[in-house]
Scaffold this motif. Structure first.
Motif, PDB file in Angstrom:
ATOM      1  N   ASP A  75       3.460   0.983   2.788  1.00  9.48           N
ATOM      2  CA  ASP A  75       2.608  -0.179   2.516  1.00  9.48           C
ATOM      3  C   ASP A  75       3.311  -1.506   2.758  1.00  9.48           C
ATOM      4  OD1 ASP A  75       0.093   0.758   2.082  1.00  9.48           O
ATOM      5  OD2 ASP A  75       0.230   0.828  -0.103  1.00  9.48           O
ATOM      6  N   GLY A 133       0.775  -2.171   6.840  1.00  8.11           N
ATOM      7  CA  GLY A 133       0.479  -1.612   5.527  1.00  8.11           C
ATOM      8  C   GLY A 133      -0.365  -2.554   4.689  1.00  8.11           C
ATOM      9  N   GLY A 162       0.612   5.085   1.581  1.00 11.50           N
ATOM     10  CA  GLY A 162       1.301   3.798   1.477  1.00 11.50           C
ATOM     11  C   GLY A 162       2.479   3.817   0.526  1.00 11.50           C
TER      12      GLY A 162
END
Length: 301
Positions: free
Chosen positions: A54, A59, A166
């Protein structure tokens, strides 16, 4: 071994699902002829802070420059594998219902704040923003931030939700961490942070406010075993900076310890808008604590 790097870490695959299978990866590692880490005379730690999907450029909370940071960090770990005793990785780990996520707050119209909204003590006392849950504790939190001159509460995009893609360690960097683990017969250290719903936790040692810092003293004390501590990760302006601040605060005037820290400045990037203040802080720490700030390609053993 030097020809393997591009098989283990493909620049085009950073932030995506790794295409190399772990059993294939670790079979390659088992073929290497490098002494086990336990035989190292001077121990070295590579600390990677929040190198998670992430925080990669595409992300949920992408940091510009993070893909090249990963590539350089992985290259450093690969090129100096025989000198790096152990790897430690921190993993930011959250739920949707946390004080820094939009769902925690509503305004007078019942709307949640947009990501990157700043919520101050005055905002809460005036009713501009109201906590949906734990209102008293939420007011105490923003009050504490103001009283102790900490970062103001920022509403971040939902990120690093536990169990999500993520939240996972970025795949190409993870390849290198596990390759190192098998080559050196050295288990990586995992530091899971950020689960408390009532506080932010930028640093790896303790949250911004509240209980929970006692258990991290063991990790701090474990740093005494290493002659060099290399630091990389994301974002330089937040989780790297606060992690390093907490480490330096703990060791204080002990220059023998703080001078062991090597910040790999080209293996981390700041969130836009925080670059200048971040560089000023790192420069001040070089003077005060004698840490080394250098590029991964410039470090000389």
């Amino acid at each position: 071994m030097k020809t393997l790097f591009h098989e283990l870490c493909a620049e085009s695959a950073i932030g995506q699902v790794s295409q190399i299978r772990l059993n294939q990866l670790l079979a390659l590692a088992a073929e290497e002829n490098i002494p086990a880490a336990e035989r190292d005379k001077g121990k070295t730690l590579f600390l990677a802070i929040d190198m998670q999907n992430d925080f990669m450029e595409h992300g949920e909370l992408g940091v510009p420059g993070s893909h090249q940071d990963v590539l350089r960090a992985a290259r450093f770990l690969y090129d100096h594998m025989e000198k790096i005793t152990q790897v430690a990785v921190s993993l930011d780990t959250h739920q949707p219902q946390q004080i820094f996520h939009p769902s925690w707050w509503i305004d007078e119209a019942g709307q949640h704040p947009a990501p990157f909204t700043i919520i101050t003590e005055e905002d809460v006392r005036s009713g501009k923003w109201r906590a949906v849950r734990h209102p008293e504790e939420s007011l105490a939190y923003v009050s504490h931030l103001a009283q102790h001159s900490k970062k103001e509460l920022c509403i971040w995009p939902y990120h690093c939700l536990e169990g999500s893609f993520g939240a996972a360690l970025e795949g190409q960097f993870a390849n290198m961490v596990y390759f190192h683990s098998v080559v050196r017969q050295s288990a990586p250290i995992r530091i899971v942070k950020g689960k408390d719903p009532l506080t932010e936790m930028y640093g790896i040692i303790k949250p911004e406010f509240g209980p929970g810092d006692e258990a991290s003293h063991a990790f701090l004390e474990s740093l005494r075993a290493y002659e060099r501590i290399f630091i990389a990760g994301e974002a330089k302006s937040h989780c790297v900076l606060e992690s390093l601040r907490q480490i330096l605060d703990y060791f204080g005037e002990d220059k023998d310890m703080t001078s062991r820290i090597v910040v790999l400045a080209d293996c981390m990037s700041s969130i836009p808008g925080f670059e200048a203040s971040t560089e000023e802080t790192f420069a001040a720490w070089q003077d005060a604590y004698e840490i080394t700030v250098t590029r991964s390609t410039d470090y000389r053993w």
